[in-house]
Every structure is written in structure tokens, then in C-alpha cells.
Design an enzyme around this catalytic site. Sequence first.
Site, PDB file in Angstrom:
ATOM      1  CG  ASP A 121      -0.444   0.501   2.200  1.00 47.76           C
ATOM      2  OD1 ASP A 121       1.427  -0.843   2.915  1.00 47.76           O
ATOM      3  OD2 ASP A 121      -0.873   0.834   3.055  1.00 47.76           O
ATOM      4  CD  GLU A 188       4.151   0.831   7.246  1.00 49.33           C
ATOM      5  OE1 GLU A 188       5.419   0.996   7.861  1.00 49.33           O
ATOM      6  OE2 GLU A 188       3.978   1.568   6.053  1.00 49.33           O
TER       7      GLU A 188
END
Length: 485
Positions: A121, A188
Site C-alpha cells: 500500500d 502498513e
Amino acid sequence: MRFVLRIVALLLVIVIVFLLVNTLRLTSHQLTDVPPAPPISVPDSAIQRFAGAIRIPTVSYTDYALTDTTQFDKFLTYIRASYPLIQQRLNPQTFNQYGLLYEWKGRNPALKPVLLMAHYDVVPVIQGTQGMWKRPPFAGIIEDGYLYGRGTLDDKMSVMGLLESVDYLLRTGYQPERTLFLAFGQDEETSGFRGAQTIAAALKKRAVSLEYVLDEGGVIKPEGVSGANKPVALIGISEKGYLSLELTAIGKGGHSSMPPPQTSIGLVAEAVSKLEHNPFPARLNGGVDQLLDYLASEVSFGQRVAFANQWLFGPLIKQALTKTKSGNATLRTTTAPTIFRSGAKDNVLPIDAVATINFRLLPGDTVDGVVARVKEIIDNDSITVSVLGKGNNPVPLSSTETPAFLTIHKTIRSVFPNVLVAPYVMLGATDSKYYSALTSSIYRFAPIPLTDAASAGVHGTNERISINDYRNMIWFYVTLIRNSQ
């Protein structure tokens, strides 16, 4: 009087001799005579696969409702199509739909597995800055030896680099002795609860005990650090803890023409000012001492004397480091006011005022200790101090004396022979903290050189990576997997 002067002179000589003996007894922590890693050929198709991954905007938002998960579906489909051999051989599993875990079974089940991790991400492009990018952030354009785009540094480079390295080894018939896990998180950038935390919990439930974990974090600093005149590869042996507090004051409100001696805004502003003027104490034993110890043999003689005798020169070292923002942050738990909320109209006294203060905790400090110190500094019963969300303590320092650290050190020196190696404490947070129940050996290192100017692209504009650096990254991961057996 002469007798006293002689005693003082004798003591001074003894101290000087002691300092010199400590300095001359220093031994280098840098590995020598490390043979170069066998070279590998990284095809242009690997670069194109990386560019294709950048073109999928896997942006995660703190408000999960804003996250376009269709892009995550596209990314997983892309990975499966790009690496069919990995899909066939590494037992892929998903967690919360988008977290990825691959398991490459080793020949020797008695050996503890290694876990290499990353996240795919990325953070959003800051509104209004799109036009500041040299090339569009999700176009995946290769130009003048660089690949541009969000995620080229944080952290699709690691995801794709690890996949390329494993794919390379599979195609050459390699079979590891110890089991290898690849873990890729999808959130994250928003604390990793759905990805890394869930994957780590699943492995813990399976009673998996890991040899070591390697995540993103430290990089190679071409400019050197702490007086070293060579590039330094920084291996994160811990990371700071995280805590946000809200300071709240409640007033009576009313018309601004008849204010009280101190409004709710004034109360909170005074509390914030007290915190800024009373920072947490600077400490070398939060990890900086180990960094200096590793570099002591590589700096000028004057600095070597200071680094080898931190018991005496500690105050001077701290004074020098606190002159920069990054140096100061390595020495203490930091205090950062980030949000202030109060008032709605210029002639109306607000009833409440709220300030948010973010703390990054140095190893050795705790969430409870920070809260207690904040209340002590503010010393005002009119201010309510509350924890915002969920804080976490710093991760314990991982040892530099383990076979795992030696393996990473050796691999760095074999791929980047002119680079020094040193441990340090990461100022930010990574997903690796969730694996602390599975191993005491957690390290954070991305095998790329990154200048201070280039690091501004991380979460900023014009994020890019050198194609040559990406090729070396794949080479590093191939070598690390081989060396970890």
C-alpha cells in the site's frame, strides 16, 4: 599548594592515559575479506514488471471507507499473473482478503524459518501537488535511468524486489535449507492492523518461531553519518514507540467582550508551551551508543576518542547531535503538537479547546511513563490528558551479536563492498513490530543508497528509484536468501 597541583596533574595524566588506552583498544566491527556475491542477471522484464506494479494505485487511507479496494484486487491479480512459479510453489495465503503470505518450504524442518516482509500500500498524493511531479505519480514512467511513481521507494520496491529474487532462485532450481516466508501487508501506512498484525497472529497460532525478520527501514546513506567518510548502511535494530495524547480544557464560553483571565484556549496553549519547553531528556543508551560504537574505528582520531569514551564525552556528543532535527530525534522521546481544535466565531469564547500531541518513544521509555511525565509537566488539574487511539511501546533492541545480524552484515558487504555497516534505531514505525512475539531478531534495512534529498520523495513529490539500484536490490535479496541457509 604545589602538592595539590601535582596531584591534579597526576590525575589528569591518568585520565588522558585511560582515554588513549580505550581509544587504542578499539577493534573494528566491520567485516573484512568478505568475498563478492556471485553476480546475477536481472532482465529488463523485471523492470517492466515493477513499472506495472507502480501503475496500480494501491492507496490506503486512515478512513478505510475511502480506500479503493478494487485497486488492491488488481494488484493481487497482477502479482499472480506476473509470478506463476511462485504461485505454484510457495503456498500463497491471504489474510483479510489482501494481506499476502508465501511459504517456501525448506529441506531441513529443524531450522527456524526466516521471514522477509514489505508492504504494497502507498500513501495518497498530497492534494494540490500533482502538478509538482516531474512525471505522473501512477504512470510508472521510466526515464533517464529512473522509474518514477508513488511506491518506488515506499515500499513496492521491496515487494517486487523480493518476488523477483525468489522467482530467480526458483528458475535456477534453488531449494532453501530453511523455510522462507514472504509477508506483504496491505495497510502498513495506516498501522497494519488488517495485514501484518493478522499475519503475525496466524503464525503465532501455528507456534512458528522465526530465526529473524527483515523489513524496510534503514538504507545506505551515501553521505555517511556521524563523521564517517564512507557510505553507511544503517540496519534498524529497533523502532520508536508511538503515542498521541489529547489535552482538553473546558471553559464557560460567552461573549468575547468579557473574557476570563484565561480561556480554554489559553489553558491548552499554556500546557503545550510547557511541554515544548520541557523536552524529554536526551539519552545515548536508546541505540545511538551502538551506532557510535560501530563507527568509532572509522572516524577521525578526535571523534574516535569521543566515541570510545562516551562515559566522559557523552554530553558533548549529545550537544552536537541535538543541533539537527534528525540527530535530536535519535536521542530522545520527541514531543510534537500536531492538531489544535477550538472556537467557531471570532467574537465568541469557545467552551472547549483540544490539542493533539504526538510522541515518538525512544527505547527505554514507555507509554505509561510518557503519560505520567506529561501530567507532571502540565501540573494543571483543569487540563484533561487522554490517550488518542492506541499507543505502543518501543520495540526491544535486537542484538547485533546474532547470526542473523552477521548474515545481513555479510550480505551487505558482499554486494556493496565499499559500504560501512552500523546499527541504529528507526524514527518511524514499520509492520515488523507485530512479529516481536515470534523472534527477538527483527531488523530493518532496504538495500538502496538514498541521499537526504532523495528521501524527500518518500511520502512527498517526485518519488523515484534508480533502475541500477533496483537491480542491485534484487541481487542483494538473492544473496541474502542464499546466505541465510
